[in-house]
Design a protein around this motif. Sequence first.
Motif: not given
Length: 484
Positions: A398-408, A478-482
């Motif tokens: 929930r906190h690590i994988v899904l947020p990253q997956a969602f963004k991708a 969402l990608s601003a932080s990247d």
Amino acid sequence: MKKITRIIVFLLSAVILLTTGLIPASAQEATTTVNKKLILGTSAEFAPYEFHKRIDGKDQIVGFDISIAKEIAKDMGAELIIEDMGFDSLLSALQSGRVDMVISGMTPTEERRQSIDFSDNYYMARQVMIVRAEDKDKFLTMKDFENEKISVQKGSIQEEIGQTIQGAQLTALDKIPDVVLQLQTKRVNAIIVEDTVAEGYIDSETVIADASPADSESYAAIGIKKGKVELQAAINDTLARLKSEGAIDQMVKDASILAAKVESGNILTTAWEYRNYYIKGIGFTLLLSALGVLFGFIIGLFIAILRMTNIRIVKWLGTAYVEVLRGTPMLVQLMIIHYGVALTLGVNFSPLQSGIITLSINSSAYLAEIFRAGIQGVDRGQMEAARSLGMNRITAMRHIVLPQAFKAVLPAIGNEFITIIKESSIISVIGMADIMYQAGVVKNITYQGLSPFIIAAAIYFVLTFTLSKLLNALERKLSASDNR
Ligand code: ARG
């Protein structure tokens, strides 16, 4: 993530309230309110009998059948409710009790008398053949129509007449304006309609042929469910009164004037004049797509997770779900849900409900694949790191994988949203009043074949284009932080 869950729960409850509360409301009313309701079934594409017309900016169903229906309701002290549907569906609507009576220029044929009862006749018409003006000399006797391409209305007596013409290739369609369009666009060379109806369509390009079908007289009567003798008697009383007053002829005249072709302006005036139709359509299209996406999202996520478990059977079920839904046309899925389920399980979904269900499960299959790709695309190390910090699998997910997956996968999800807005137009075939459906209504009222659809196309484009711009903006945010 918490916030998202809360929003989803809120939306879900709103949806459930909306679909369960709003739609069956009319069905409940019919039984609980004190004042009587008389539900009329008709197929309002049959000017001057019954047709849609924009009056004072609002869509109304008018015509001499409707005037008669109003008189019947008035005499019975009941409120008239009109249910518009395909001519082909009227008999079953009456039998299943969805409507109390059918007034739709319907001829009381022996075959129909097997399944429903009829009132006295209230009108007589003759069958005519309409051809293109330039072909008039080709069709002098009925023999000349043999082996010709002919269009008729589905389920009508005209279809039966067409079947008696030797070698004729019949195209049977739901709506009279579409039948006429077949002739104008040279897809067929003749159509069979009733004279009263023909009058509204003949112009410099289409004419009534000299030859007409034998026994061309047909009557119109009011259909009632078998055995409803009281209703039948009440209807006959009103008809007798109207006939003695000479009122029906007057109603026919008035309706014919109303039905006279509206002079067609340009596309902009059409768009402006019929804006209310399209606005209503936009509302339904957006509602349908938003809910389709929302439920598709939830189901899709669930299916994606199923496909990634290690339990074989569960995995297999998830895969089968995705493959079947992606491998069959959405139109077929819609038919199964809307008609198939109703006929076999007796569950009658409203067009809105069937539309939401179809769009949700259809898009869930595509979204499931997108999610799976996204989740599997997240570096394994992320999960391992989270676990080694003491998170359990679910929390890490929930906190690590899904947020990253969602963004991708956001761009892919965006594409799916856009697809759904466009694909939702398919739901119009079951009578869901979305943009596409409204375009058809405007076409039938204005007799314009092109403008109503160009307007619809423009609206769909504005919707999808705006959405794609919004999604781009979200992606950038969402990608601003990247980009530090
Ligand atoms: N009189 C014909 C029949 O009974 C055609 C009626 C079509 N009516 C309509 N509303 N489209 O078959």
